[in-house]
Design an enzyme around this catalytic site. Structure first.
Site, PDB file in Angstrom:
ATOM      1  N   LYS A   1       0.833  -1.215   0.000  1.00 10.46           N
ATOM      2  CA  LYS A   1       0.000   0.000   0.000  1.00 10.46           C
ATOM      3  C   LYS A   1       0.863   1.258   0.000  1.00 10.46           C
ATOM      4  CE  LYS A   1      -1.889  -1.173   3.967  1.00 10.46           C
ATOM      5  NZ  LYS A   1      -1.160  -2.415   4.314  1.00 10.46           N
TER       6      LYS A   1
ATOM      7  N   ARG B   1     -10.185   0.286   8.735  1.00  8.15           N
ATOM      8  CA  ARG B   1      -9.657  -1.028   9.066  1.00  8.15           C
ATOM      9  C   ARG B   1     -10.637  -1.859   9.876  1.00  8.15           C
ATOM     10  NH1 ARG B   1      -3.938   0.138   8.891  1.00  8.15           N
ATOM     11  NH2 ARG B   1      -2.654  -1.551   9.638  1.00  8.15           N
TER      12      ARG B   1
ATOM     13  N   ARG C   1      12.227  -4.529   5.260  1.00  7.41           N
ATOM     14  CA  ARG C   1      11.877  -3.130   4.945  1.00  7.41           C
ATOM     15  C   ARG C   1      12.734  -2.130   5.714  1.00  7.41           C
ATOM     16  NH1 ARG C   1       5.779  -1.211   5.422  1.00  7.41           N
ATOM     17  NH2 ARG C   1       5.950  -2.235   7.451  1.00  7.41           N
TER      18      ARG C   1
ATOM     19  N   ARG D   1      11.003  -0.131  11.258  1.00  5.01           N
ATOM     20  CA  ARG D   1       9.864   0.104  12.134  1.00  5.01           C
ATOM     21  C   ARG D   1       9.906  -0.858  13.306  1.00  5.01           C
ATOM     22  NH1 ARG D   1       4.533   0.569   8.441  1.00  5.01           N
ATOM     23  NH2 ARG D   1       3.652  -0.680  10.125  1.00  5.01           N
TER      24      ARG D   1
ATOM     25  N   ARG E   1      -0.373  -8.543  13.768  1.00  7.14           N
ATOM     26  CA  ARG E   1      -0.908  -7.625  12.753  1.00  7.14           C
ATOM     27  C   ARG E   1      -1.732  -8.391  11.723  1.00  7.14           C
ATOM     28  NH1 ARG E   1       4.563  -4.907  11.051  1.00  7.14           N
ATOM     29  NH2 ARG E   1       3.321  -3.780   9.500  1.00  7.14           N
TER      30      ARG E   1
END
Ligand code: AP5
Ligand code: ZN
Ligand code: ZN
Length: 214
Positions: free
Chosen positions: A13, A88, A127, A160, A171
């Site tokens: 996203k 969400r 990431r 992160r 998650r």
């Protein structure tokens, strides 16, 4: 256009939204980015959100609906927007509909970043982010020219706090339990477009463009 991007953590996203924004001049609102900024600045909102975020659980509907309601007042968000990471929960989706009704608009399209859970751990743990711009890298799929350093500013990249295999599990659980029903909510309105989010970034961009031009 008023667009929503829905997909599990690591589905792409945040990678696709700047491209959509540049091409369609939309306002881009990412609740995760806004919450992380609030946590870093230790605002009252950030203090309330931090615990849930660190555990990979959702922050309360009231908090995020408040952030979005406030952000949507920006002049740049009047004609169109991309929402990344919101709504969400079905409650958030209903609140958004109410908000838009008051302002005389509705959601045009929901881009569903469909992808198998098994691919996501590698994406999430690889990431690296440039915090001030939001630019995202991946050690294997989108490496920076110099490891650990932003290509454009030369500033350091960070990871992160919630990008660990253990927090990813929570998650994903939150996604399947609380967010998948949101896809059904919009599917009933006939506005969901399914993307094959496991494809390389450029191919996903091409699919997005096809949906938006149709
Ligand atoms: P949020 O920041 O929204 O995180 P998320 O939904 O878990 O999504 P990610 O940002 O991890 O994934 P992405 O799809 O953007 O992936 P990316 O493009 O970076 O939310 C964080 C937390 O905030 C939540 O857990 C919750 O606590 C709270 N929160 C936020 N919104 C909320 C709400 N509305 N209600 C309640 N709580 C809320 O890609 C990932 C990696 O893969 C990158 O390294 C990238 O380079 C790479 N990559 C991307 N695309 C590809 C591709 N096609 N092929 C190969 N690699 C790729
Ligand atoms: Zn993101
Ligand atoms: Zn599921």
């Amino acid at each position: 256009k008023r667009l929503i991007l829905i997909g599990p953590p690591g589905s792409g996203k945040g990678t696709q939204s700047p491209i959509i924004k540049d091409e369609y001049c939309l306002c881009h609102l990412a609740t995760g980015d806004m919450l992380r900024a609030a946590v870093a600045a230790k605002t009252p909102l950030g203090v309330k959100a931090k615990e849930a975020m660190d555990k990979g659980e959702l922050v309360s509907d009231d908090l995020v609906v408040g952030i979005i309601d406030e952000a949507m007042k920006k002049p740049s968000c009047q004609k169109g927007f991309i929402l990344d990471g919101f709504p969400r929960t079905v409650v958030q989706a209903q609140k958004l509909d109410e908000m838009l009704e008051k302002r005389g608009g509705k959601v045009d399209k929901v881009l569903n970043f469909a992808i198998d859970d098994a691919i996501l751990e590698e994406r999430i743990t690889g990431r690296w982010i440039h915090p001030s711009s939001g630019r995202t890298y991946h050690t294997k799929y989108a490496p920076p020219k110099t490891p650990g350093v932003d290509d454009i500013t030369g500033e350091p990249l960070i990871q992160r706090k919630d990008d660990t295999a253990a927090v990813l599990k929570s998650r994903l659980e939150a996604f399947h339990k609380q967010t998948e029903p949101v896809i059904d909510y919009y599917a009933k309105k006939g506005i969901v477009a399914n993307l094959r989010a496991e494809k390389p970034p450029k191919e996903v961009t091409a699919e997005v463009e096809k949906v938006l031009s149709s």
